[in-house]
Design a protein around this motif. Sequence first.
Motif, short mmCIF file in Angstrom:
data_model
loop_
_atom_site.label_atom_id
_atom_site.label_comp_id
_atom_site.label_asym_id
_atom_site.label_seq_id
_atom_site.Cartn_x
_atom_site.Cartn_y
_atom_site.Cartn_z
N MET A 71 0.82 -1.18 0.00
CA MET A 71 0.00 0.00 0.00
C MET A 71 0.87 1.25 0.00
SD MET A 71 -2.88 0.99 2.63
CE MET A 71 -1.73 1.40 3.87
N ARG A 72 0.41 2.28 -0.65
CA ARG A 72 1.21 3.50 -0.65
C ARG A 72 0.33 4.69 -0.32
NH1 ARG A 72 1.64 1.03 -6.34
NH2 ARG A 72 0.70 -0.67 -5.28
N LEU A 73 0.94 5.67 0.27
CA LEU A 73 0.14 6.80 0.71
C LEU A 73 0.83 8.12 0.46
CD1 LEU A 73 -0.97 5.19 3.96
CD2 LEU A 73 -2.38 5.71 2.03
N PHE A 105 5.15 7.37 -1.57
CA PHE A 105 4.45 6.13 -1.83
C PHE A 105 5.39 4.96 -1.82
CE2 PHE A 105 0.67 7.99 -2.50
CZ PHE A 105 -0.27 7.15 -3.03
N ARG A 106 4.94 3.86 -1.27
CA ARG A 106 5.72 2.67 -1.43
C ARG A 106 5.64 2.32 -2.88
NH1 ARG A 106 4.30 -2.68 1.57
NH2 ARG A 106 5.15 -3.71 -0.20
N ARG A 107 6.75 2.06 -3.52
CA ARG A 107 6.72 1.87 -4.95
C ARG A 107 5.89 0.67 -5.35
NH1 ARG A 107 6.93 3.58 -9.08
NH2 ARG A 107 8.55 2.45 -10.13
N PHE A 151 -8.07 -4.28 -7.15
CA PHE A 151 -8.09 -3.98 -8.59
C PHE A 151 -7.01 -2.96 -8.91
CE2 PHE A 151 -12.12 -5.20 -6.93
CZ PHE A 151 -12.65 -6.07 -7.86
N ARG A 152 -6.17 -3.29 -9.86
CA ARG A 152 -5.14 -2.33 -10.28
C ARG A 152 -5.02 -2.40 -11.80
NH1 ARG A 152 -0.50 -3.12 -5.54
NH2 ARG A 152 -1.99 -2.96 -3.84
N ASN A 153 -5.17 -1.27 -12.43
CA ASN A 153 -5.16 -1.26 -13.89
C ASN A 153 -3.70 -1.24 -14.37
OD1 ASN A 153 -6.12 -1.20 -16.43
ND2 ASN A 153 -6.88 0.91 -16.36
N GLU A 154 -3.04 -2.37 -14.20
CA GLU A 154 -1.61 -2.48 -14.50
C GLU A 154 -1.33 -2.03 -15.93
OE1 GLU A 154 0.78 -3.22 -12.51
OE2 GLU A 154 -0.29 -3.97 -10.77
N ILE A 155 -0.21 -1.35 -16.13
CA ILE A 155 0.10 -0.78 -17.44
C ILE A 155 0.29 -1.88 -18.49
CG2 ILE A 155 1.82 0.54 -18.75
CD1 ILE A 155 2.25 2.17 -16.11
N ARG A 192 1.30 -10.67 -12.14
CA ARG A 192 0.91 -9.26 -12.28
C ARG A 192 -0.41 -9.22 -13.03
NH1 ARG A 192 2.92 -4.95 -10.97
NH2 ARG A 192 5.00 -5.79 -10.61
N VAL A 193 -1.47 -9.08 -12.27
CA VAL A 193 -2.80 -9.13 -12.86
C VAL A 193 -3.57 -7.87 -12.51
CG1 VAL A 193 -2.98 -11.65 -13.00
CG2 VAL A 193 -3.54 -10.52 -10.86
N ARG A 194 -4.74 -7.72 -13.10
CA ARG A 194 -5.50 -6.48 -12.88
C ARG A 194 -6.56 -6.64 -11.80
NH1 ARG A 194 -5.01 -5.02 -19.23
NH2 ARG A 194 -3.44 -3.40 -18.98
N ILE A 244 10.29 -12.48 -6.40
CA ILE A 244 8.98 -11.84 -6.52
C ILE A 244 8.49 -11.41 -5.14
CG2 ILE A 244 6.59 -12.21 -7.27
CD1 ILE A 244 8.70 -12.51 -9.49
N GLU A 245 8.06 -10.16 -5.03
CA GLU A 245 7.48 -9.72 -3.77
C GLU A 245 6.11 -10.37 -3.62
OE1 GLU A 245 6.18 -5.58 -3.37
OE2 GLU A 245 4.79 -6.38 -1.87
N CYS A 246 5.94 -11.17 -2.59
CA CYS A 246 4.65 -11.84 -2.39
C CYS A 246 3.91 -11.31 -1.17
CB CYS A 246 4.85 -13.34 -2.27
SG CYS A 246 5.36 -14.08 -3.83
N VAL A 247 4.65 -10.87 -0.16
CA VAL A 247 4.03 -10.31 1.04
C VAL A 247 4.80 -9.04 1.41
CG1 VAL A 247 3.26 -10.76 3.41
CG2 VAL A 247 3.64 -12.69 1.86
N PRO A 288 0.91 -6.51 7.44
CA PRO A 288 1.33 -7.55 6.49
C PRO A 288 0.25 -7.68 5.40
CG PRO A 288 1.28 -8.36 8.76
CD PRO A 288 0.48 -7.09 8.71
N SER A 289 0.69 -7.62 4.15
CA SER A 289 -0.25 -7.62 3.03
C SER A 289 0.15 -8.74 2.06
CB SER A 289 -0.14 -6.24 2.38
OG SER A 289 -0.85 -6.20 1.20
N PHE A 290 -0.74 -9.72 1.88
CA PHE A 290 -0.39 -10.94 1.15
C PHE A 290 -1.05 -10.95 -0.23
CE2 PHE A 290 1.06 -13.62 4.78
CZ PHE A 290 0.72 -12.77 5.81
N GLY A 291 -0.25 -11.07 -1.27
CA GLY A 291 -0.79 -11.27 -2.62
C GLY A 291 -0.99 -12.77 -2.81
N ILE A 292 -2.26 -13.20 -2.70
CA ILE A 292 -2.52 -14.65 -2.65
C ILE A 292 -2.15 -15.32 -3.98
CG2 ILE A 292 -4.37 -16.39 -2.37
CD1 ILE A 292 -3.44 -14.99 0.26
#
Length: 728
Positions: free
Chosen positions: A1-3, A21-23, A325-329, A337-339, A451-454, A574-578
């Motif tokens: 998450m970034r702020l 922002f966290r990149r 939801f992230r509208n990845e480029i 890396r999904v949307r 790969i960053e997973c968490v 802690p934020s997990f990309g399942i």
Amino acid sequence: MRLACVFSIVAKSQNPIKTLFRRHLSLVVSALPIMADSEESLRRALAEKHAAVDAQAEAVRALKAGPAFAPAEIDAAVESLKVLKVEAAAAARRLQAAVSRNVDGSIAGSREAFRQAVVNTLERRLFYIPSFKIYRGVAGLYDYGPPGCAVKSNVLAFWRQHFVLEENMLEVDCPCVTPEIVLKASGHVDKFTDLMVKDEKTGTCYRADHLLKDYCKEKLEKDLTLSSEKAAELKHILAVLDDLSADEVGAKIKEYGIAAPDTKNPLSDPYPFNLMFQTSIGPSGLSPGYMRPETAQGIFVNFKDLYYYNGNKLPFAAAQIGQAFRNEISPRQGLLRVREFTLAEIEHFVDPEDKTHPKFVDVSNLEFLMFPRKEQMAGESAKPMILGEAVSKGTVNNETLGYFIGRVYLFLARLGIDKDRLRFRQHLPNEMAHYAADCWDAEIECSYGWIECVGIADRSAYDLRAHSEKSGVALVAHEKFSESREVEKLVIVPSKKELGLAFKGNQKMVVEALEVMSEKEALKMRASLESKGEVDFHVCTLGKAVVITKNMVSINIEKKKEHQRVFTPSVIEPSFGIGRIIYCLFEHSFYTRPSKSEDEQLNVFRFPPLVAPIKCTVFPLIKTQKFDDVAKIIARSLTAAGISHIIDITGTSIGKRYARTDEIGVPFAITVDSTSSMTIRERDSKEQVRVSIDEVANVVKEVTDGQSTWADIMWRYPAHAASLADEE
Ligand code: AMP
């Protein structure tokens, strides 16, 4: 998450997107997984060999052109040249092998070939498939098919058990559609961006940092003539990619002459692209909203109620599993890396003055690969560290953050992630948001790199303060004192009259911004007002600076009696990309082994029973009514024991049926070869035991629940002798 910033006086950064922002660059391929020294010496050795070949070729030419023609001498020189060329070719091969290290020793060939084998199996067996395939799909959207769904639901069930249950977390479930104001407060509307470049002729969009990363990786892997200095430069770029500003990325793209990958056309300068999907809520179109890019905000905005629910006590954690939801480029790399993807997030609220954790002792002896920022900056690689030492030495900022790092490690290891391909990487200084105390990513190595997973971040009080300011609802905690205490307190009293005269309709925003100043900011303002009579003051909600004069605000430190301390809690997240965890698990679990006839390679997923999509298959050995009936009885008892299973009554050979179930990672197979007892086969060892019909379901339950190991079962029940003969 970034702020982004919310406070009124903001520490201006050189590079606001990166610092605030966290990149978003979470697929990290920092410092390639190669031993730097050996690669460097191989590069040097190859350069020396090339130089020797050139020198010898020159010597041969000189001899041939020389006045004293000496055939024997020329022959000897040509022979030496041949030997040197052979040595140079061998040195090139050694270097090539070092730079394109294979991820799985059991698989011959390249990383790509290994990945292709895994992905083909996953798609063929419907673990996942591109969404809307019959309409040619949409990049970055995937469906989980039956076994994939089962794996995902097992991973989430274990996540709930390991985190929510174990820590008594408060689970919530908030909407995906989020009104703009929430994401404005959190900073996502203004700053949730990635750097994009466009093909100047076709307009095709690419992620700028990805192009730079691909260029560096390809050069390092394929250009064997690269000098060791150039190789070190490219590796450094990979290591600090997250840290580069838009200008720096743009400059490197220009310097290296990187063009659009598909057309080789020139590229635009990088510029930020907001990743949120915008929508509007209701038919009027007047209420803008976004599909949430993370689940965390739903928890922050509910803090007051959750704190009350928890008996007004800290620390406590809330958790949420849901779609983001992230509208990845330019989405790529399959599930990585999904949307739209599933996030599982924890927000652990804690007193900023006490970040100890009562259960830290439970994890303090764990030892695993850690990659602190100092080692990254020095171009070193991750090394094993004992968690307790990392915290006591201050490498990890505090115990609670350390506790979650340890728990995440245990979670991933229990799922079946290979511990040697798991590391915890600390964020580089600019990669981390300015308000964050410390951040570590659990990174898993797969065929795409690390790969960053968490993400595990101590976000301090940023989020709750941001929503307090925007909503006007105090998201704070209280510590009641047993006896009242005399304390020195900062008292900020804005003069509403003067501010009203000066700022009219904006008065409220200025008053609020003055009131939430930190002590440091307020004292700095008082000093300026006393010396100069006025001060420039940035009001985030107005998006500009205003001039504050001495008569507009009084700032004093007063002595007061207090019965309680009121403070904004810090949050450790802690934020997990399942999806990412699952994909890495697929790769770490996949292997091939030769068929009995050795003419084909059979695919196997060695999932632990905990995550296996189906725990057990039931096969009647031959097609007879009586075996089919027994299989049905066993299926009923497996259902009663809560064991997921399938019956395969096709007439194919038992070996083929084993191979089919190995390929979706089913750990146990029951073969019905009599009406009173049957065999249970374990997938990886292919060993079999004989168990009576009354016991079979319980044995499978015991071993899938983890109450017994397969070795325990082998010890308790007679081995079935015909085991290997049954195999395909
Ligand atoms: P972030 O909020 O960017 O730190 O992301 C949190 C987690 O979500 C990361 O650790 C990833 O595991 C996962 N993630 C982020 N972006 C994506 C994406 N586009 N596709 C799949 N997973 C993602």
